[in-house]
Design a protein around this motif. Structure first.
Motif, PDB file in Angstrom:
ATOM      1  N   GLU A  51       0.830  -1.113   0.018  1.00 25.73           N
ATOM      2  CA  GLU A  51      -0.014   0.013  -0.166  1.00 25.73           C
ATOM      3  C   GLU A  51       0.907   1.226  -0.022  1.00 25.73           C
ATOM      4  O   GLU A  51       0.541   2.073  -0.708  1.00 25.73           O
ATOM      5  N   LYS A  52       1.841   1.167   0.896  1.00 26.67           N
ATOM      6  CA  LYS A  52       2.704   2.510   0.952  1.00 26.67           C
ATOM      7  C   LYS A  52       3.557   2.673  -0.335  1.00 26.67           C
ATOM      8  O   LYS A  52       3.593   3.740  -1.081  1.00 26.67           O
ATOM      9  N   LEU A  53       4.020   1.683  -1.078  1.00 21.27           N
ATOM     10  CA  LEU A  53       4.738   1.686  -2.327  1.00 21.27           C
ATOM     11  C   LEU A  53       4.143   2.152  -3.400  1.00 21.27           C
ATOM     12  O   LEU A  53       4.379   2.937  -4.338  1.00 21.27           O
ATOM     13  N   THR A  54       2.620   1.754  -3.504  1.00 26.70           N
ATOM     14  CA  THR A  54       1.925   1.779  -4.872  1.00 26.70           C
ATOM     15  C   THR A  54       0.912   3.103  -4.485  1.00 26.70           C
ATOM     16  O   THR A  54       0.298   3.456  -5.577  1.00 26.70           O
ATOM     17  N   GLY A  55       0.515   3.176  -3.208  1.00 24.61           N
ATOM     18  CA  GLY A  55      -0.309   4.184  -3.094  1.00 24.61           C
ATOM     19  C   GLY A  55      -1.721   3.819  -3.123  1.00 24.61           C
ATOM     20  O   GLY A  55      -2.802   4.646  -3.210  1.00 24.61           O
ATOM     21  N   LEU A  56      -1.861   2.455  -3.232  1.00 22.29           N
ATOM     22  CA  LEU A  56      -3.214   1.695  -3.473  1.00 22.29           C
ATOM     23  C   LEU A  56      -3.676   1.652  -2.029  1.00 22.29           C
ATOM     24  O   LEU A  56      -3.014   1.300  -0.928  1.00 22.29           O
ATOM     25  N   HIS A  63      -8.896  -1.553  -5.978  1.00 17.43           N
ATOM     26  CA  HIS A  63      -7.479  -1.184  -5.700  1.00 17.43           C
ATOM     27  C   HIS A  63      -6.778  -2.658  -5.890  1.00 17.43           C
ATOM     28  O   HIS A  63      -5.797  -3.130  -6.393  1.00 17.43           O
ATOM     29  N   ARG A  64      -7.657  -3.565  -4.935  1.00 16.13           N
ATOM     30  CA  ARG A  64      -7.120  -4.967  -5.039  1.00 16.13           C
ATOM     31  C   ARG A  64      -7.113  -5.830  -6.342  1.00 16.13           C
ATOM     32  O   ARG A  64      -6.098  -6.416  -6.528  1.00 16.13           O
TER      33      ARG A  64
END
Length: 86
Positions: A51-56, A63-64
């Motif tokens: 989540e942190k790296l992709t912003g998802l 998003h999943r």
């Protein structure tokens, strides 16, 4: 005696290998069972890292699905297909 076979009910049973690599006592690595589920904390850490790296936000279905599509894309194309500058 450490490392000696155990004796139980009249028969000797060999100790299973530990799978550790030691120069003095080499043994082959034991295979990892495929049915073992990941532990909770490492799994949550990985999800948070994604989540942190992709912003998802992986709590959202859309998003999943984007994350799943990215994994499927990577698997079908044979890895990272982007040309990256050196």
């Amino acid at each position: 005696m450490a490392g000696a076979p155990r004796q139980g009910r009249g028969e000797l049973r060999a100790q299973p290998p530990l799978g550790r690599r030691c120069p003095r006592h080499p043994s082959p690595p034991t295979p990892t069972p495929q049915h073992v589920l990941p532990r909770r904390n490492p799994l949550l850490y990985r999800i948070n890292r994604i989540e942190k790296l992709t912003g998802l936000d992986l709590d959202r279905h859309a998003h999943r699905e984007l994350a799943r599509l990215a994994v499927v894309w990577r698997d079908t194309t044979g890895g990272d297909t982007l040309d990256r500058p050196e």
